[in-house]
Design a protein around this motif. Structure first.
Motif, PDB file in Angstrom:
ATOM      1  N   GLY A   1     -13.090   2.096  -8.375  1.00 25.65           N
ATOM      2  CA  GLY A   1     -13.424   1.228  -7.252  1.00 25.65           C
ATOM      3  C   GLY A   1     -14.703   0.442  -7.476  1.00 25.65           C
ATOM      4  O   GLY A   1     -15.430   0.644  -8.454  1.00 25.65           O
TER       5      GLY A   1
ATOM      6  N   SER B   1      -8.358   3.992   0.070  1.00 22.01           N
ATOM      7  CA  SER B   1      -9.069   3.217   1.091  1.00 22.01           C
ATOM      8  C   SER B   1      -9.704   4.132   2.126  1.00 22.01           C
ATOM      9  O   SER B   1     -10.830   3.913   2.571  1.00 22.01           O
ATOM     10  CB  SER B   1      -8.119   2.230   1.773  1.00 22.01           C
ATOM     11  OG  SER B   1      -7.693   1.227   0.865  1.00 22.01           O
TER      12      SER B   1
ATOM     13  N   TYR C   1       0.825  -1.202   0.000  1.00 14.47           N
ATOM     14  CA  TYR C   1       0.000   0.000   0.000  1.00 14.47           C
ATOM     15  C   TYR C   1       0.861   1.254   0.000  1.00 14.47           C
ATOM     16  O   TYR C   1       1.523   1.560   0.992  1.00 14.47           O
ATOM     17  CB  TYR C   1      -0.931   0.011   1.220  1.00 14.47           C
ATOM     18  CG  TYR C   1      -1.995  -1.053   1.147  1.00 14.47           C
ATOM     19  CD1 TYR C   1      -3.165  -0.855   0.417  1.00 14.47           C
ATOM     20  CD2 TYR C   1      -1.818  -2.273   1.794  1.00 14.47           C
ATOM     21  CE1 TYR C   1      -4.135  -1.833   0.328  1.00 14.47           C
ATOM     22  CE2 TYR C   1      -2.789  -3.267   1.715  1.00 14.47           C
ATOM     23  CZ  TYR C   1      -3.938  -3.042   0.984  1.00 14.47           C
ATOM     24  OH  TYR C   1      -4.897  -4.020   0.904  1.00 14.47           O
TER      25      TYR C   1
ATOM     26  N   ILE D   1      -9.505  -6.220 -10.423  1.00  8.46           N
ATOM     27  CA  ILE D   1      -9.258  -7.143  -9.302  1.00  8.46           C
ATOM     28  C   ILE D   1      -9.079  -8.564  -9.820  1.00  8.46           C
ATOM     29  O   ILE D   1      -8.127  -9.262  -9.461  1.00  8.46           O
ATOM     30  CB  ILE D   1     -10.432  -7.081  -8.311  1.00  8.46           C
ATOM     31  CG1 ILE D   1     -10.511  -5.706  -7.662  1.00  8.46           C
ATOM     32  CG2 ILE D   1     -10.295  -8.166  -7.237  1.00  8.46           C
ATOM     33  CD1 ILE D   1     -11.880  -5.385  -7.112  1.00  8.46           C
TER      34      ILE D   1
ATOM     35  N   HIS E   1     -13.457  -5.261   3.005  1.00 14.29           N
ATOM     36  CA  HIS E   1     -12.622  -4.382   2.182  1.00 14.29           C
ATOM     37  C   HIS E   1     -11.481  -5.180   1.556  1.00 14.29           C
ATOM     38  O   HIS E   1     -10.661  -5.766   2.254  1.00 14.29           O
ATOM     39  CB  HIS E   1     -12.065  -3.247   3.055  1.00 14.29           C
ATOM     40  CG  HIS E   1     -11.105  -2.348   2.331  1.00 14.29           C
ATOM     41  ND1 HIS E   1      -9.753  -2.417   2.522  1.00 14.29           N
ATOM     42  CD2 HIS E   1     -11.322  -1.363   1.411  1.00 14.29           C
ATOM     43  CE1 HIS E   1      -9.160  -1.504   1.761  1.00 14.29           C
ATOM     44  NE2 HIS E   1     -10.078  -0.858   1.079  1.00 14.29           N
ATOM     45  N   ASN E   2     -11.460  -5.232   0.234  1.00 15.88           N
ATOM     46  CA  ASN E   2     -10.390  -5.911  -0.518  1.00 15.88           C
ATOM     47  C   ASN E   2     -10.203  -7.370  -0.108  1.00 15.88           C
ATOM     48  O   ASN E   2      -9.072  -7.862  -0.063  1.00 15.88           O
ATOM     49  CB  ASN E   2      -9.058  -5.159  -0.338  1.00 15.88           C
ATOM     50  CG  ASN E   2      -9.034  -3.819  -1.047  1.00 15.88           C
ATOM     51  OD1 ASN E   2      -9.953  -3.482  -1.795  1.00 15.88           O
ATOM     52  ND2 ASN E   2      -7.994  -3.043  -0.819  1.00 15.88           N
ATOM     53  N   CYS E   3     -11.306  -8.072   0.186  1.00 15.64           N
ATOM     54  CA  CYS E   3     -11.134  -9.466   0.643  1.00 15.64           C
ATOM     55  C   CYS E   3     -12.149 -10.453   0.087  1.00 15.64           C
ATOM     56  O   CYS E   3     -11.890 -11.659   0.100  1.00 15.64           O
ATOM     57  CB  CYS E   3     -11.169  -9.525   2.179  1.00 15.64           C
ATOM     58  SG  CYS E   3     -12.804  -9.240   2.884  1.00 15.64           S
TER      59      CYS E   3
ATOM     60  N   HIS F   1     -13.799  -2.444  -2.874  1.00 14.76           N
ATOM     61  CA  HIS F   1     -12.442  -2.565  -3.398  1.00 14.76           C
ATOM     62  C   HIS F   1     -11.988  -1.224  -3.936  1.00 14.76           C
ATOM     63  O   HIS F   1     -12.813  -0.397  -4.350  1.00 14.76           O
ATOM     64  CB  HIS F   1     -12.384  -3.608  -4.517  1.00 14.76           C
ATOM     65  CG  HIS F   1     -12.595  -5.007  -4.051  1.00 14.76           C
ATOM     66  ND1 HIS F   1     -11.564  -5.854  -3.733  1.00 14.76           N
ATOM     67  CD2 HIS F   1     -13.748  -5.700  -3.830  1.00 14.76           C
ATOM     68  CE1 HIS F   1     -12.058  -7.024  -3.351  1.00 14.76           C
ATOM     69  NE2 HIS F   1     -13.371  -6.954  -3.403  1.00 14.76           N
ATOM     70  N   ASN F   2     -10.689  -1.033  -3.986  1.00 14.74           N
ATOM     71  CA  ASN F   2     -10.121   0.204  -4.511  1.00 14.74           C
ATOM     72  C   ASN F   2     -10.045   0.222  -6.031  1.00 14.74           C
ATOM     73  O   ASN F   2      -9.675   1.234  -6.617  1.00 14.74           O
ATOM     74  CB  ASN F   2      -8.718   0.427  -3.952  1.00 14.74           C
ATOM     75  CG  ASN F   2      -8.720   0.655  -2.453  1.00 14.74           C
ATOM     76  OD1 ASN F   2      -9.773   0.740  -1.830  1.00 14.74           O
ATOM     77  ND2 ASN F   2      -7.539   0.734  -1.864  1.00 14.74           N
ATOM     78  N   GLU F   3     -10.353  -0.913  -6.653  1.00 10.34           N
ATOM     79  CA  GLU F   3     -10.300  -1.021  -8.109  1.00 10.34           C
ATOM     80  C   GLU F   3     -11.599  -1.642  -8.618  1.00 10.34           C
ATOM     81  O   GLU F   3     -12.413  -2.153  -7.842  1.00 10.34           O
ATOM     82  CB  GLU F   3      -9.114  -1.890  -8.541  1.00 10.34           C
ATOM     83  CG  GLU F   3      -7.757  -1.339  -8.135  1.00 10.34           C
ATOM     84  CD  GLU F   3      -6.643  -2.298  -8.515  1.00 10.34           C
ATOM     85  OE1 GLU F   3      -6.544  -3.371  -7.883  1.00 10.34           O
ATOM     86  OE2 GLU F   3      -5.893  -1.978  -9.439  1.00 10.34           O
TER      87      GLU F   3
END
Length: 206
Positions: free
Chosen positions: A191, A28, A20, A149, A112-114, A142-144
């Motif tokens: 995102g 995030s 990160y 992803i 988040h992101n998982c 997600h950030n993307e």
């Protein structure tokens, strides 16, 4: 399969924060701070990893709320605990599809992101429904974009090569089967976010 994912993340825990940069962390922060989590809320941080979003969740819930950080990888949890110790944050080593929590334990569940790494997504959705209070909300973010992803996981290959974020129809199906409603999905270059609520008038656990 769950064991393989646990091993994958445990082996990478010590260097995880290096993934990160300032740009990613800022993205995030904007995402989590934009959720509008109410002060006093009880929030479950699913797949908390090394604790990236814990400070922003703690800021959101304030002194009256609580954050429960959950991860399948015990090494990730140890790092997160070492970084963020507070009276109102607790760390739990468990699979989101099989948690130790009572019914109606949380106002918010944040993934988040998982979510692509959750092995049994339908069972996880049912479990999140069970532990949310009536009217509670789940957020998968997600950030993307979904496309970015999934492409990343295909490039990495190995244990996570098949860990995909489902398409809109698939995500809606997963959460509709679990009895969530008010399902919304935004998927763009900046995102991804899926949100759903446990209905106020549904009292039983799944």
């Amino acid at each position: 399969m769950t064991t393989a994912i646990r091993t994958f993340f445990n082996e990478r825990a010590d260097a995880w924060d290096e993934r990160y940069d300032a740009h990613g962390a800022a993205a995030s922060e904007r995402l989590i701070c934009g959720l509008g989590i109410k002060p006093g809320s009880r929030v479950l941080d699913v797949g908390c990893g090394t604790g990236l979003i814990i400070p922003w969740l703690l800021e959101a819930v304030g002194g009256e709320g609580k954050v429960i950080a959950l991860d399948i990888a015990e090494r990730m949890l140890r790092i997160a605990r070492d970084k963020y110790e507070a009276w109102n944050v607790e760390y739990i080593n468990a699979d989101v599809a099989h948690t130790p929590f009572l019914d109606f334990s949380f106002d918010e569940v944040v993934c988040h992101n998982c979510f692509p790494h959750v092995v049994d997504k339908e069972e996880a959705a049912r479990e999140m429904f069970r532990i949310l209070k009536p009217g509670g909300r789940v957020t998968v973010c997600h950030n993307e974009s979904r496309e970015a992803i999934n492409a990343l996981h295909r490039r990495i290959g190995g244990e996570v090569g098949g860990d995909m974020l489902p398409d809109e129809r698939g995500m809606r199906g997963i959460f509709e089967i679990a009895d969530f409603n008010e399902i919304s999905i935004v998927d763009k270059d900046g995102g991804y976010m899926m949100q759903a609520r446990r209905p106020d008038n549904v009292k039983g656990g799944k």
